[in-house]
Scaffold this motif. Structure first.
Motif, PDB file in Angstrom:
ATOM      1  N   GLY A  34      -0.903  -9.729  -0.571  1.00  0.00           N
ATOM      2  CA  GLY A  34      -0.166  -8.631   0.026  1.00  0.00           C
ATOM      3  C   GLY A  34      -0.271  -8.659   1.539  1.00  0.00           C
ATOM      4  N   MET A  35       0.810  -8.256   2.209  1.00  0.00           N
ATOM      5  CA  MET A  35       0.816  -8.204   3.663  1.00  0.00           C
ATOM      6  C   MET A  35       1.807  -7.158   4.145  1.00  0.00           C
ATOM      7  SD  MET A  35       3.983  -9.493   4.786  1.00  0.00           S
ATOM      8  CE  MET A  35       3.653  -9.867   6.464  1.00  0.00           C
ATOM      9  N   VAL A  36       1.568  -6.677   5.351  1.00  0.00           N
ATOM     10  CA  VAL A  36       2.506  -5.801   6.054  1.00  0.00           C
ATOM     11  C   VAL A  36       2.640  -6.367   7.458  1.00  0.00           C
ATOM     12  CG1 VAL A  36       2.945  -3.483   6.931  1.00  0.00           C
ATOM     13  CG2 VAL A  36       1.873  -3.759   4.698  1.00  0.00           C
ATOM     14  N   GLY A  37       3.872  -6.576   7.901  1.00  0.00           N
ATOM     15  CA  GLY A  37       4.111  -7.135   9.230  1.00  0.00           C
ATOM     16  C   GLY A  37       4.979  -6.215  10.059  1.00  0.00           C
ATOM     17  N   THR A  38       4.735  -6.211  11.364  1.00  0.00           N
ATOM     18  CA  THR A  38       5.542  -5.437  12.303  1.00  0.00           C
ATOM     19  C   THR A  38       6.359  -6.423  13.126  1.00  0.00           C
ATOM     20  OG1 THR A  38       3.807  -3.770  12.467  1.00  0.00           O
ATOM     21  CG2 THR A  38       5.469  -3.764  14.194  1.00  0.00           C
ATOM     22  N   GLY A  39       7.629  -6.136  13.321  1.00  0.00           N
ATOM     23  CA  GLY A  39       8.481  -7.024  14.109  1.00  0.00           C
ATOM     24  C   GLY A  39       9.928  -6.612  14.007  1.00  0.00           C
ATOM     25  N   GLU A  60       3.018  -8.626  14.655  1.00  0.00           N
ATOM     26  CA  GLU A  60       1.695  -8.266  14.131  1.00  0.00           C
ATOM     27  C   GLU A  60       1.710  -8.453  12.616  1.00  0.00           C
ATOM     28  OE1 GLU A  60      -1.419  -4.506  14.282  1.00  0.00           O
ATOM     29  OE2 GLU A  60       0.724  -4.089  14.374  1.00  0.00           O
ATOM     30  N   ILE A  61       0.626  -9.006  12.076  1.00  0.00           N
ATOM     31  CA  ILE A  61       0.491  -9.195  10.634  1.00  0.00           C
ATOM     32  C   ILE A  61      -0.801  -8.531  10.188  1.00  0.00           C
ATOM     33  CG2 ILE A  61       0.135 -10.884   8.776  1.00  0.00           C
ATOM     34  CD1 ILE A  61       2.927 -11.082   9.798  1.00  0.00           C
ATOM     35  N   LEU A  62      -0.692  -7.721   9.145  1.00  0.00           N
ATOM     36  CA  LEU A  62      -1.858  -7.100   8.531  1.00  0.00           C
ATOM     37  C   LEU A  62      -1.983  -7.630   7.114  1.00  0.00           C
ATOM     38  CD1 LEU A  62      -1.164  -3.405   9.605  1.00  0.00           C
ATOM     39  CD2 LEU A  62      -2.649  -5.044  10.742  1.00  0.00           C
ATOM     40  N   ALA A  63      -3.196  -7.948   6.701  1.00  0.00           N
ATOM     41  CA  ALA A  63      -3.437  -8.426   5.340  1.00  0.00           C
ATOM     42  C   ALA A  63      -4.421  -7.487   4.668  1.00  0.00           C
ATOM     43  CB  ALA A  63      -3.985  -9.858   5.361  1.00  0.00           C
ATOM     44  N   ARG A  64      -4.489  -7.562   3.363  1.00  0.00           N
ATOM     45  CA  ARG A  64      -5.427  -6.711   2.622  1.00  0.00           C
ATOM     46  C   ARG A  64      -6.848  -6.984   3.093  1.00  0.00           C
ATOM     47  NH1 ARG A  64      -7.351  -9.599  -2.029  1.00  0.00           N
ATOM     48  NH2 ARG A  64      -6.716 -11.735  -1.742  1.00  0.00           N
ATOM     49  N   HIS A  65      -7.747  -6.032   2.894  1.00  0.00           N
ATOM     50  CA  HIS A  65      -9.084  -6.186   3.458  1.00  0.00           C
ATOM     51  C   HIS A  65     -10.156  -6.626   2.480  1.00  0.00           C
ATOM     52  CE1 HIS A  65      -9.220  -2.059   2.041  1.00  0.00           C
ATOM     53  NE2 HIS A  65     -10.510  -2.081   2.155  1.00  0.00           N
ATOM     54  N   ASP A  66      -9.837  -6.814   1.208  1.00  0.00           N
ATOM     55  CA  ASP A  66     -10.772  -7.438   0.263  1.00  0.00           C
ATOM     56  C   ASP A  66      -9.995  -8.001  -0.918  1.00  0.00           C
ATOM     57  OD1 ASP A  66     -10.299  -5.450  -1.659  1.00  0.00           O
ATOM     58  OD2 ASP A  66     -12.082  -4.325  -1.164  1.00  0.00           O
ATOM     59  N   GLU A  67     -10.688  -8.507  -1.916  1.00  0.00           N
ATOM     60  CA  GLU A  67     -10.017  -9.196  -3.014  1.00  0.00           C
ATOM     61  C   GLU A  67      -9.140  -8.291  -3.871  1.00  0.00           C
ATOM     62  OE1 GLU A  67     -13.797  -9.287  -3.333  1.00  0.00           O
ATOM     63  OE2 GLU A  67     -13.467 -10.463  -1.546  1.00  0.00           O
ATOM     64  N   THR A  68      -9.441  -6.995  -3.925  1.00  0.00           N
ATOM     65  CA  THR A  68      -8.722  -6.133  -4.848  1.00  0.00           C
ATOM     66  C   THR A  68      -7.798  -5.133  -4.181  1.00  0.00           C
ATOM     67  OG1 THR A  68     -10.561  -4.569  -4.830  1.00  0.00           O
ATOM     68  CG2 THR A  68     -10.575  -6.267  -6.540  1.00  0.00           C
ATOM     69  N   TYR A  69      -7.932  -4.902  -2.888  1.00  0.00           N
ATOM     70  CA  TYR A  69      -7.152  -3.857  -2.226  1.00  0.00           C
ATOM     71  C   TYR A  69      -5.758  -4.338  -1.841  1.00  0.00           C
ATOM     72  CZ  TYR A  69      -5.492  -0.532   1.179  1.00  0.00           C
ATOM     73  OH  TYR A  69      -4.716   0.370   1.862  1.00  0.00           O
ATOM     74  N   MET A  70      -4.785  -3.452  -2.034  1.00  0.00           N
ATOM     75  CA  MET A  70      -3.438  -3.661  -1.536  1.00  0.00           C
ATOM     76  C   MET A  70      -2.924  -2.272  -1.145  1.00  0.00           C
ATOM     77  SD  MET A  70      -0.159  -5.563  -3.288  1.00  0.00           S
ATOM     78  CE  MET A  70      -1.165  -6.904  -3.845  1.00  0.00           C
ATOM     79  N   PRO A  71      -2.233  -2.124  -0.003  1.00  0.00           N
ATOM     80  CA  PRO A  71      -1.745  -0.811   0.388  1.00  0.00           C
ATOM     81  C   PRO A  71      -0.930  -0.161  -0.722  1.00  0.00           C
ATOM     82  CG  PRO A  71      -1.386  -2.388   2.150  1.00  0.00           C
ATOM     83  CD  PRO A  71      -1.864  -3.165   0.951  1.00  0.00           C
ATOM     84  N   ALA A  72      -1.097   1.142  -0.891  1.00  0.00           N
ATOM     85  CA  ALA A  72      -0.420   1.873  -1.962  1.00  0.00           C
ATOM     86  C   ALA A  72       1.099   1.722  -1.874  1.00  0.00           C
ATOM     87  CB  ALA A  72      -0.811   3.344  -1.919  1.00  0.00           C
ATOM     88  N   GLU A  73       1.629   1.685  -0.642  1.00  0.00           N
ATOM     89  CA  GLU A  73       3.071   1.560  -0.467  1.00  0.00           C
ATOM     90  C   GLU A  73       3.566   0.213  -0.985  1.00  0.00           C
ATOM     91  OE1 GLU A  73       0.992   2.216   2.169  1.00  0.00           O
ATOM     92  OE2 GLU A  73       1.299   4.365   2.343  1.00  0.00           O
ATOM     93  N   VAL A  74       2.776  -0.854  -0.760  1.00  0.00           N
ATOM     94  CA  VAL A  74       3.155  -2.180  -1.244  1.00  0.00           C
ATOM     95  C   VAL A  74       3.103  -2.203  -2.768  1.00  0.00           C
ATOM     96  CG1 VAL A  74       2.549  -4.627  -1.264  1.00  0.00           C
ATOM     97  CG2 VAL A  74       2.442  -3.348   0.871  1.00  0.00           C
ATOM     98  N   VAL A  75       2.051  -1.614  -3.360  1.00  0.00           N
ATOM     99  CA  VAL A  75       1.920  -1.546  -4.817  1.00  0.00           C
ATOM    100  C   VAL A  75       3.119  -0.812  -5.411  1.00  0.00           C
ATOM    101  CG1 VAL A  75       0.579  -0.591  -6.726  1.00  0.00           C
ATOM    102  CG2 VAL A  75      -0.586  -1.721  -4.831  1.00  0.00           C
ATOM    103  N   ASP A  76       3.491   0.321  -4.811  1.00  0.00           N
ATOM    104  CA  ASP A  76       4.623   1.097  -5.316  1.00  0.00           C
ATOM    105  C   ASP A  76       5.922   0.299  -5.246  1.00  0.00           C
ATOM    106  OD1 ASP A  76       2.891   3.173  -5.783  1.00  0.00           O
ATOM    107  OD2 ASP A  76       3.453   4.301  -3.982  1.00  0.00           O
ATOM    108  N   ALA A  77       6.139  -0.418  -4.147  1.00  0.00           N
ATOM    109  CA  ALA A  77       7.362  -1.227  -4.011  1.00  0.00           C
ATOM    110  C   ALA A  77       7.379  -2.360  -5.032  1.00  0.00           C
ATOM    111  CB  ALA A  77       7.478  -1.786  -2.594  1.00  0.00           C
ATOM    112  N   LEU A  78       6.218  -2.984  -5.267  1.00  0.00           N
ATOM    113  CA  LEU A  78       6.151  -4.072  -6.242  1.00  0.00           C
ATOM    114  C   LEU A  78       6.328  -3.550  -7.665  1.00  0.00           C
ATOM    115  CD1 LEU A  78       3.247  -6.178  -4.712  1.00  0.00           C
ATOM    116  CD2 LEU A  78       5.685  -6.706  -4.679  1.00  0.00           C
ATOM    117  N   LYS A  79       5.763  -2.376  -7.962  1.00  0.00           N
ATOM    118  CA  LYS A  79       5.964  -1.776  -9.287  1.00  0.00           C
ATOM    119  C   LYS A  79       7.432  -1.455  -9.504  1.00  0.00           C
ATOM    120  CE  LYS A  79       1.432   0.316 -10.077  1.00  0.00           C
ATOM    121  NZ  LYS A  79       0.683   1.576 -10.150  1.00  0.00           N
ATOM    122  N   GLU A  80       8.094  -0.971  -8.446  1.00  0.00           N
ATOM    123  CA  GLU A  80       9.517  -0.636  -8.537  1.00  0.00           C
ATOM    124  C   GLU A  80      10.346  -1.870  -8.886  1.00  0.00           C
ATOM    125  OE1 GLU A  80      12.639   0.689  -5.220  1.00  0.00           O
ATOM    126  OE2 GLU A  80      11.014   2.136  -5.492  1.00  0.00           O
TER     127      GLU A  80
END
Length: 147
Positions: free
Chosen positions: A102-107, A118-138
């Motif tokens: 998972g990643m979130v990028g600004t640009g 700017e690139i942000l990545a998850r901070h451990d093996e199991t975490y993913m931002p809730a917004e990314v999880v919701d978009a992927l579930k959708e």
């Protein structure tokens, strides 16, 4: 004497109301484009933003798409299972950035390519931002643990 106190009180209250309205207007103006945390690749593909607009995109780094170029230039594709957007970033990536992660990028979106600043990545093996999880579930592609 009472009339002067009453007039001053009304002036102070009127000034406070004007200041409150002005500050609320400035806050609203500042948030006009920043309330949305990020856009999914499907949203970007459906309604491409103008090149001058800076926004955030979130999703997974598509498997097999990560290509390291000369120096610190990296190209990859961001996907949510429904669409895939090519991206380029020049700089040092977070340690946990990788394919299938998972990643979130600004640009901005220039000529069909997301140019990340700017690139942000998850901070451990199991975490993913809730917004990314919701978009992927959708999109029906989320395979992580349920929370």
């Amino acid at each position: 004497m009472r009339s002067l106190k009453k007039t001053r009180r009304i002036q102070v209250i009127a000034l406070a109301v004007v200041a409150l309205a002005l500050s609320a207007g400035l806050i609203g103006y500042g948030f006009r484009d920043g309330i949305n945390f990020f856009r999914s690749p499907s949203q970007v593909a459906e309604a491409p933003p103008p090149p001058s607009e800076v926004f955030r995109i979130g999703g997974l780094v598509e498997e097999g798409s990560l290509v390291r170029g000369e120096g610190t230039s990296i190209t990859f594709r961001v996907t949510d299972g429904g669409a895939s957007i090519p991206a380029i970033y020049t700089g040092v990536l977070p340690d946990l950035f990788g394919e299938g992660e998972g990643m979130v990028g600004t640009g901005s979106f220039v000529d069909g390519v997301f140019v990340a600043t700017e690139i942000l990545a998850r901070h451990d093996e199991t975490y993913m931002p809730a917004e990314v999880v919701d978009a992927l579930k959708e999109q029906g592609v989320y395979q992580g643990p349920e929370s």
